[in-house]
Scaffold this motif. Structure first.
Motif, PDB file in Angstrom:
ATOM      1  N   LYS A  44      53.119  23.380  73.435  1.00  0.00           N
ATOM      2  CA  LYS A  44      52.522  22.806  72.221  1.00  0.00           C
ATOM      3  C   LYS A  44      51.872  21.453  72.524  1.00  0.00           C
ATOM      4  O   LYS A  44      50.809  21.132  71.987  1.00  0.00           O
ATOM      5  CB  LYS A  44      53.562  22.677  71.119  1.00  0.00           C
ATOM      6  CG  LYS A  44      53.943  24.021  70.528  1.00  0.00           C
ATOM      7  CD  LYS A  44      55.023  23.885  69.470  1.00  0.00           C
ATOM      8  CE  LYS A  44      55.433  25.269  68.987  1.00  0.00           C
ATOM      9  NZ  LYS A  44      56.548  25.224  68.045  1.00  0.00           N
ATOM     10  N   GLU A  45      52.497  20.665  73.392  1.00  0.00           N
ATOM     11  CA  GLU A  45      51.898  19.390  73.815  1.00  0.00           C
ATOM     12  C   GLU A  45      50.562  19.629  74.505  1.00  0.00           C
ATOM     13  O   GLU A  45      49.580  18.924  74.244  1.00  0.00           O
ATOM     14  CB  GLU A  45      52.819  18.649  74.782  1.00  0.00           C
ATOM     15  CG  GLU A  45      54.038  18.031  74.175  1.00  0.00           C
ATOM     16  CD  GLU A  45      54.900  17.345  75.235  1.00  0.00           C
ATOM     17  OE1 GLU A  45      54.347  16.867  76.255  1.00  0.00           O
ATOM     18  OE2 GLU A  45      56.122  17.291  75.040  1.00  0.00           O
ATOM     19  N   LEU A  46      50.526  20.627  75.409  1.00  0.00           N
ATOM     20  CA  LEU A  46      49.284  20.926  76.133  1.00  0.00           C
ATOM     21  C   LEU A  46      48.192  21.416  75.199  1.00  0.00           C
ATOM     22  O   LEU A  46      47.017  21.088  75.384  1.00  0.00           O
ATOM     23  CB  LEU A  46      49.542  21.944  77.246  1.00  0.00           C
ATOM     24  CG  LEU A  46      50.440  21.500  78.397  1.00  0.00           C
ATOM     25  CD1 LEU A  46      50.534  22.591  79.451  1.00  0.00           C
ATOM     26  CD2 LEU A  46      49.944  20.196  79.014  1.00  0.00           C
ATOM     27  N   VAL A  47      48.564  22.194  74.191  1.00  0.00           N
ATOM     28  CA  VAL A  47      47.584  22.633  73.195  1.00  0.00           C
ATOM     29  C   VAL A  47      47.035  21.408  72.466  1.00  0.00           C
ATOM     30  O   VAL A  47      45.820  21.271  72.272  1.00  0.00           O
ATOM     31  CB  VAL A  47      48.204  23.639  72.199  1.00  0.00           C
ATOM     32  CG1 VAL A  47      47.288  23.867  71.004  1.00  0.00           C
ATOM     33  CG2 VAL A  47      48.503  24.964  72.894  1.00  0.00           C
ATOM     34  N   GLY A  48      47.905  20.505  72.073  1.00  0.00           N
ATOM     35  CA  GLY A  48      47.493  19.285  71.387  1.00  0.00           C
ATOM     36  C   GLY A  48      46.551  18.422  72.213  1.00  0.00           C
ATOM     37  O   GLY A  48      45.690  17.733  71.669  1.00  0.00           O
ATOM     38  N   GLN A  49      46.705  18.460  73.531  1.00  0.00           N
ATOM     39  CA  GLN A  49      45.841  17.710  74.444  1.00  0.00           C
ATOM     40  C   GLN A  49      44.541  18.446  74.736  1.00  0.00           C
ATOM     41  O   GLN A  49      43.663  17.918  75.415  1.00  0.00           O
ATOM     42  CB  GLN A  49      46.566  17.461  75.767  1.00  0.00           C
ATOM     43  CG  GLN A  49      47.780  16.586  75.667  1.00  0.00           C
ATOM     44  CD  GLN A  49      48.571  16.562  76.976  1.00  0.00           C
ATOM     45  OE1 GLN A  49      48.062  16.908  78.043  1.00  0.00           O
ATOM     46  NE2 GLN A  49      49.815  16.145  76.891  1.00  0.00           N
ATOM     47  N   GLY A  50      44.429  19.684  74.266  1.00  0.00           N
ATOM     48  CA  GLY A  50      43.238  20.483  74.538  1.00  0.00           C
ATOM     49  C   GLY A  50      43.229  21.123  75.913  1.00  0.00           C
ATOM     50  O   GLY A  50      42.208  21.661  76.340  1.00  0.00           O
ATOM     51  N   LYS A  51      44.354  21.084  76.616  1.00  0.00           N
ATOM     52  CA  LYS A  51      44.430  21.629  77.978  1.00  0.00           C
ATOM     53  C   LYS A  51      44.775  23.118  77.996  1.00  0.00           C
ATOM     54  O   LYS A  51      44.221  23.868  78.791  1.00  0.00           O
ATOM     55  CB  LYS A  51      45.480  20.873  78.807  1.00  0.00           C
ATOM     56  CG  LYS A  51      45.200  19.404  78.963  1.00  0.00           C
ATOM     57  CD  LYS A  51      43.957  19.160  79.765  1.00  0.00           C
ATOM     58  CE  LYS A  51      43.703  17.678  79.972  1.00  0.00           C
ATOM     59  NZ  LYS A  51      42.464  17.469  80.737  1.00  0.00           N
ATOM     60  N   LEU A  52      45.711  23.530  77.160  1.00  0.00           N
ATOM     61  CA  LEU A  52      46.128  24.929  77.116  1.00  0.00           C
ATOM     62  C   LEU A  52      45.322  25.646  76.045  1.00  0.00           C
ATOM     63  O   LEU A  52      45.331  25.247  74.878  1.00  0.00           O
ATOM     64  CB  LEU A  52      47.622  25.041  76.816  1.00  0.00           C
ATOM     65  CG  LEU A  52      48.177  26.461  76.769  1.00  0.00           C
ATOM     66  CD1 LEU A  52      48.065  27.140  78.129  1.00  0.00           C
ATOM     67  CD2 LEU A  52      49.620  26.446  76.304  1.00  0.00           C
ATOM     68  N   LYS A  53      44.629  26.714  76.449  1.00  0.00           N
ATOM     69  CA  LYS A  53      43.764  27.447  75.539  1.00  0.00           C
ATOM     70  C   LYS A  53      44.427  28.708  74.994  1.00  0.00           C
ATOM     71  O   LYS A  53      44.204  29.080  73.859  1.00  0.00           O
ATOM     72  CB  LYS A  53      42.453  27.806  76.236  1.00  0.00           C
ATOM     73  CG  LYS A  53      41.691  26.598  76.762  1.00  0.00           C
ATOM     74  CD  LYS A  53      41.363  25.627  75.646  1.00  0.00           C
ATOM     75  CE  LYS A  53      40.538  24.451  76.123  1.00  0.00           C
ATOM     76  NZ  LYS A  53      40.221  23.507  75.079  1.00  0.00           N
ATOM     77  N   GLU A  54      45.194  29.381  75.803  1.00  0.00           N
ATOM     78  CA  GLU A  54      45.903  30.608  75.420  1.00  0.00           C
ATOM     79  C   GLU A  54      47.142  30.723  76.283  1.00  0.00           C
ATOM     80  O   GLU A  54      47.149  30.279  77.427  1.00  0.00           O
ATOM     81  CB  GLU A  54      45.048  31.865  75.651  1.00  0.00           C
ATOM     82  CG  GLU A  54      43.833  31.985  74.782  1.00  0.00           C
ATOM     83  CD  GLU A  54      44.152  32.354  73.342  1.00  0.00           C
ATOM     84  OE1 GLU A  54      45.233  32.911  73.089  1.00  0.00           O
ATOM     85  OE2 GLU A  54      43.314  32.071  72.481  1.00  0.00           O
ATOM     86  N   ALA A  55      48.173  31.355  75.744  1.00  0.00           N
ATOM     87  CA  ALA A  55      49.384  31.616  76.521  1.00  0.00           C
ATOM     88  C   ALA A  55      50.185  32.695  75.831  1.00  0.00           C
ATOM     89  O   ALA A  55      50.157  32.818  74.612  1.00  0.00           O
ATOM     90  CB  ALA A  55      50.227  30.355  76.676  1.00  0.00           C
ATOM     91  N   GLY A  56      50.899  33.461  76.625  1.00  0.00           N
ATOM     92  CA  GLY A  56      51.789  34.454  76.057  1.00  0.00           C
ATOM     93  C   GLY A  56      52.475  35.253  77.138  1.00  0.00           C
ATOM     94  O   GLY A  56      51.997  35.340  78.274  1.00  0.00           O
ATOM     95  N   PRO A  57      53.619  35.834  76.775  1.00  0.00           N
ATOM     96  CA  PRO A  57      54.392  36.615  77.745  1.00  0.00           C
ATOM     97  C   PRO A  57      53.882  38.046  77.844  1.00  0.00           C
ATOM     98  O   PRO A  57      53.220  38.557  76.934  1.00  0.00           O
ATOM     99  CB  PRO A  57      55.798  36.608  77.136  1.00  0.00           C
ATOM    100  CG  PRO A  57      55.538  36.587  75.664  1.00  0.00           C
ATOM    101  CD  PRO A  57      54.315  35.716  75.487  1.00  0.00           C
ATOM    102  N   PHE A  58      54.206  38.688  78.943  1.00  0.00           N
ATOM    103  CA  PHE A  58      53.989  40.133  79.059  1.00  0.00           C
ATOM    104  C   PHE A  58      54.946  40.813  78.094  1.00  0.00           C
ATOM    105  O   PHE A  58      56.056  40.322  77.849  1.00  0.00           O
ATOM    106  CB  PHE A  58      54.258  40.626  80.476  1.00  0.00           C
ATOM    107  CG  PHE A  58      53.358  40.008  81.534  1.00  0.00           C
ATOM    108  CD1 PHE A  58      52.038  39.703  81.269  1.00  0.00           C
ATOM    109  CD2 PHE A  58      53.865  39.726  82.786  1.00  0.00           C
ATOM    110  CE1 PHE A  58      51.229  39.146  82.239  1.00  0.00           C
ATOM    111  CE2 PHE A  58      53.059  39.172  83.767  1.00  0.00           C
ATOM    112  CZ  PHE A  58      51.737  38.881  83.497  1.00  0.00           C
ATOM    113  N   VAL A  59      54.548  41.940  77.568  1.00  0.00           N
ATOM    114  CA  VAL A  59      55.376  42.668  76.604  1.00  0.00           C
ATOM    115  C   VAL A  59      56.738  43.025  77.200  1.00  0.00           C
ATOM    116  O   VAL A  59      57.754  42.993  76.509  1.00  0.00           O
ATOM    117  CB  VAL A  59      54.633  43.933  76.104  1.00  0.00           C
ATOM    118  CG1 VAL A  59      55.530  44.795  75.243  1.00  0.00           C
ATOM    119  CG2 VAL A  59      53.380  43.536  75.322  1.00  0.00           C
TER     120      VAL A  59
END
Length: 93
Positions: free
Chosen positions: A29-44
């Motif tokens: 969430k911090e990285l999203v707030g910084q604009g660094k992380l664009k997408e993330a998620g686990p494999f099913v």
């Protein structure tokens, strides 16, 4: 700035994953707030996950990834990083 696709494989030890999950989520969430992380998620199947990160270069990317509790607490057992060029979609320049 460059985009990177990061593919992580996780340990089979669910207690390690469970212990790092809250910190990992907060860090992302911090990285999203910084604009660094664009997408993330686990494999099913829960064996790993994918992140799309925008960073100035490999050095910044390494710093960002090393700061994640999933890395520092041993959840990530294998990592593949590929520089990625978006041509269609919201990240395309």
């Amino acid at each position: 700035m460059s985009f990177y696709a990061v593919i992580w494989r996780y340990t089979d030890d669910t207690s390690v994953i469970d212990g790092a999950r809250a910190g990992h989520g907060a860090y992302l969430k911090e990285l999203v707030g910084q604009g660094k992380l664009k997408e993330a998620g686990p494999f099913v199947d829960g064996t790993g996950g994918v992140l799309v990160v925008e960073a100035a270069g490999q050095d910044e990317l390494k710093t960002l990834l090393d700061g994640d509790p999933y890395v520092s607490e041993g959840v990530v057992v294998d990592q593949q990083v590929v520089e990625w060029k978006p041509v269609i979609g919201p990240f395309a320049g």
